[in-house]
Design an enzyme around this catalytic site. Structure first.
Site, PDB file in Angstrom:
ATOM      1  N   VAL A  62      -9.181   5.150  12.752  1.00  0.00           N
ATOM      2  CA  VAL A  62      -8.620   3.853  13.161  1.00  0.00           C
ATOM      3  C   VAL A  62      -9.477   3.252  14.273  1.00  0.00           C
ATOM      4  O   VAL A  62     -10.136   3.965  15.035  1.00  0.00           O
ATOM      5  CB  VAL A  62      -7.155   3.982  13.659  1.00  0.00           C
ATOM      6  CG1 VAL A  62      -6.212   4.254  12.512  1.00  0.00           C
ATOM      7  CG2 VAL A  62      -7.041   5.043  14.740  1.00  0.00           C
ATOM      8  N   HIS A  75      -3.160  17.143   8.411  1.00  0.00           N
ATOM      9  CA  HIS A  75      -2.312  15.979   8.696  1.00  0.00           C
ATOM     10  C   HIS A  75      -1.997  15.295   7.362  1.00  0.00           C
ATOM     11  O   HIS A  75      -2.527  15.697   6.312  1.00  0.00           O
ATOM     12  CB  HIS A  75      -2.973  15.007   9.679  1.00  0.00           C
ATOM     13  CG  HIS A  75      -4.402  14.640   9.354  1.00  0.00           C
ATOM     14  ND1 HIS A  75      -5.162  13.805  10.122  1.00  0.00           N
ATOM     15  CD2 HIS A  75      -5.213  14.999   8.326  1.00  0.00           C
ATOM     16  CE1 HIS A  75      -6.364  13.663   9.604  1.00  0.00           C
ATOM     17  NE2 HIS A  75      -6.423  14.367   8.522  1.00  0.00           N
ATOM     18  N   GLN A 115       4.723  15.915   9.043  1.00  0.00           N
ATOM     19  CA  GLN A 115       4.279  14.632   9.573  1.00  0.00           C
ATOM     20  C   GLN A 115       4.842  13.546   8.673  1.00  0.00           C
ATOM     21  O   GLN A 115       5.186  13.799   7.517  1.00  0.00           O
ATOM     22  CB  GLN A 115       2.736  14.525   9.580  1.00  0.00           C
ATOM     23  CG  GLN A 115       2.089  15.204  10.773  1.00  0.00           C
ATOM     24  CD  GLN A 115       0.638  14.802  10.956  1.00  0.00           C
ATOM     25  OE1 GLN A 115       0.003  14.210  10.078  1.00  0.00           O
ATOM     26  NE2 GLN A 115       0.091  15.147  12.114  1.00  0.00           N
ATOM     27  N   TRP A 120      -8.612  19.013  14.799  1.00  0.00           N
ATOM     28  CA  TRP A 120      -7.694  19.648  13.848  1.00  0.00           C
ATOM     29  C   TRP A 120      -8.136  21.086  13.561  1.00  0.00           C
ATOM     30  O   TRP A 120      -9.151  21.299  12.901  1.00  0.00           O
ATOM     31  CB  TRP A 120      -7.655  18.845  12.533  1.00  0.00           C
ATOM     32  CG  TRP A 120      -7.066  17.499  12.744  1.00  0.00           C
ATOM     33  CD1 TRP A 120      -5.749  17.180  12.717  1.00  0.00           C
ATOM     34  CD2 TRP A 120      -7.775  16.278  13.025  1.00  0.00           C
ATOM     35  NE1 TRP A 120      -5.581  15.840  12.974  1.00  0.00           N
ATOM     36  CE2 TRP A 120      -6.800  15.262  13.159  1.00  0.00           C
ATOM     37  CE3 TRP A 120      -9.134  15.944  13.176  1.00  0.00           C
ATOM     38  CZ2 TRP A 120      -7.146  13.938  13.448  1.00  0.00           C
ATOM     39  CZ3 TRP A 120      -9.473  14.640  13.462  1.00  0.00           C
ATOM     40  CH2 TRP A 120      -8.480  13.645  13.599  1.00  0.00           C
ATOM     41  N   ALA A 169      -2.328   1.920  10.364  1.00  0.00           N
ATOM     42  CA  ALA A 169      -1.829   3.235   9.951  1.00  0.00           C
ATOM     43  C   ALA A 169      -1.182   3.900  11.152  1.00  0.00           C
ATOM     44  O   ALA A 169      -1.484   3.559  12.299  1.00  0.00           O
ATOM     45  CB  ALA A 169      -2.967   4.097   9.419  1.00  0.00           C
ATOM     46  N   ARG A 180      -1.931  24.009  10.585  1.00  0.00           N
ATOM     47  CA  ARG A 180      -3.083  24.130  11.476  1.00  0.00           C
ATOM     48  C   ARG A 180      -3.245  25.568  11.945  1.00  0.00           C
ATOM     49  O   ARG A 180      -2.264  26.301  12.076  1.00  0.00           O
ATOM     50  CB  ARG A 180      -2.937  23.200  12.685  1.00  0.00           C
ATOM     51  CG  ARG A 180      -3.094  21.762  12.267  1.00  0.00           C
ATOM     52  CD  ARG A 180      -3.202  20.808  13.419  1.00  0.00           C
ATOM     53  NE  ARG A 180      -2.954  19.444  12.927  1.00  0.00           N
ATOM     54  CZ  ARG A 180      -2.779  18.379  13.697  1.00  0.00           C
ATOM     55  NH1 ARG A 180      -2.839  18.513  15.004  1.00  0.00           N
ATOM     56  NH2 ARG A 180      -2.557  17.196  13.168  1.00  0.00           N
TER      57      ARG A 180
HETATM   58  N1  PHE Z   1      -3.345  12.001  11.615  1.00  0.00           N
HETATM   59  C1  PHE Z   1      -3.239  11.877  13.053  1.00  0.00           C
HETATM   60  C2  PHE Z   1      -2.929  13.244  13.635  1.00  0.00           C
HETATM   61  O1  PHE Z   1      -2.580  14.145  12.927  1.00  0.00           O
HETATM   62  C3  PHE Z   1      -2.161  10.880  13.451  1.00  0.00           C
HETATM   63  C4  PHE Z   1      -2.531   9.443  13.081  1.00  0.00           C
HETATM   64  C5  PHE Z   1      -2.197   8.940  11.844  1.00  0.00           C
HETATM   65  C6  PHE Z   1      -3.202   8.653  13.993  1.00  0.00           C
HETATM   66  C7  PHE Z   1      -2.551   7.633  11.519  1.00  0.00           C
HETATM   67  C8  PHE Z   1      -3.531   7.351  13.682  1.00  0.00           C
HETATM   68  C9  PHE Z   1      -3.187   6.864  12.430  1.00  0.00           C
HETATM   69  O2  PHE Z   1      -3.058  13.485  14.818  1.00  0.00           O
END
Ligand code: PHE
Length: 354
Positions: A266, A183, A223, A162, A322, A209
């Site tokens: 995750v 995010h 998002q 990120w 998630a 970003r």
């Molecule tokens: N937050 C991650 C991204 O910005 C996306 C994501 C959200 C992946 C939740 C897994 C679970 O790339």
């Protein structure tokens, strides 16, 4: 008894008084009253003229002439008065506070929702129908929520995923603790911190970003995050929920594919693709799926036990899944938009198409 002299006198007086009183009349109704009072069937001049018939024959011509002259003078005065009134009425209508009820109405300007808002609503509606609650969070976020609680410690290389815009404000330790969220995932931690399972939320919102923009990258974008945590949630729940979502948004005939992917918060992590709705598997020369037959639409996975522990949940009792997806990307796929920079360039020729 009527003598020629008194009658001439009377005609003259009626004429003088009538013409004098004409000046003070202010509207058409008053002028009409005036006309009736002087020239009407029982008007002052009419009665005087009628009396001419009672004069000796040799006196009648003189009185008749005087009477006719008086009548013409009154009619002339009446005509002029009406003309003056009409002119001043026209002037009044032409003045500033005129109201011309005969003008055609002005058409109302009709607004519409931005294409991103339309897709965000479609996504939220789909998940709301499956029992998810919509919540929102701050765009200026703490490092703590954006990274630390998501199992991305300071100096961990996963932070490189990120490109971050930091807020120019240090803490006592000399660090920069605030940033524009990269995010919507920090809301996973915020929501879990504030409530006990079962949790089922959907989080639309803006992210930022430090990014060089091109056809597929914007430095600000939306998002939609999703999170479900409870006793006994499995990967099958993740697959079933996201499959159902894909069918709601892209059509009941859609198939989905999950592949391994890595996100620190995750485990296991996946990316989800749908089969290409543009070529329906034909692939050859398809611009949307680039000949692969599949389109990646989101990242997802089972919430990492460390994330659950970080917010005080018992990870031996609770599990969850998630996911996160980009509505602009969804809109680009759905509407065949070839450059993400169109979304926020504020060009009405683009925006009016949706
Ligand atoms: N937050 C991650 C991204 O910005 C996306 C994501 C959200 C992946 C939740 C897994 C679970 O790339």
């Amino acid at each position: 008894m009527t003598t020629p002299q008194t009658l001439l006198q009377r005609i003259d007086t009626v004429q003088q008084e009538a013409l004098a009183s004409l000046n003070s009349l202010c509207n058409v109704e008053e002028v009409e009253e005036w006309r009736v009072a002087h020239l009407g069937r029982r008007g002052a001049l009419t009665l005087a003229l009628r009396d001419i018939g009672g004069l000796p024959a040799e006196d009648r011509p003189e009185a008749g002439t005087a009477g006719n002259r008086a009548k013409l003078a009154l009619e002339d005065g009446l005509g002029q008065k009406l003309e003056t009134l009409r002119e001043s009425e026209a002037a009044r209508l032409a003045s500033e506070n005129r109201l011309d009820v005969t003008l055609p109405g002005r058409p109302m300007l009709q607004g519409r929702l931005h294409p991103t808002s339309q897709i965000v609503r479609q996504i939220c509606d789909a998940f709301a129908s499956m029992g998810f609650q919509v919540v929102e969070g701050p765009e200026i976020e703490w490092d703590h929520y954006n990274f630390e609680l998501l199992n991305i410690p300071r100096d961990h290389p996963a932070r490189d995923m990120w490109n971050t815009l930091w807020i120019d404000q240090r803490n006592e330790a000399g660090e920069y603790p605030m940033l524009l969220r990269t995010h919507t995932s920090p809301m996973q931690a915020r929501v879990m911190e504030s409530r006990q399972p079962p949790v089922r939320v959907i989080v639309p919102g803006k992210c930022y970003r430090y990014e060089a923009t091109d056809a597929t990258h914007e430095w600000h974008f939306y998002q939609v995050e999703g999170l479900a945590v409870d006793d006994g949630i499995t990967f099958a729940d993740l697959k079933g929920t996201l499959y159902e979502f894909a069918r709601m948004l892209f059509g009941a005939e859609r198939k989905v594919r999950f592949r391994c992917d890595y996100f620190p918060f995750v485990e296991p992590g996946v990316d989800m693709s749908i089969d290409c709705f543009a070529c329906n598997g034909d692939r050859a020369g398809c611009r949307i799926c680039r000949d692969t037959g599949w389109i990646e639409i989101m990242g997802a996975g089972m919430v990492h036990p460390r994330v659950l522990e970080g917010v005080g949940y018992d990870s031996s009792k609770y599990t969850g899944f998630a996911f996160g997806l980009g509505p602009e990307r969804i809109a680009m796929l759905k509407y065949g938009i070839d450059d993400i920079r169109h979304f926020y360039a504020n060009d009405l020729r683009f925006l009016r198409q949706f």
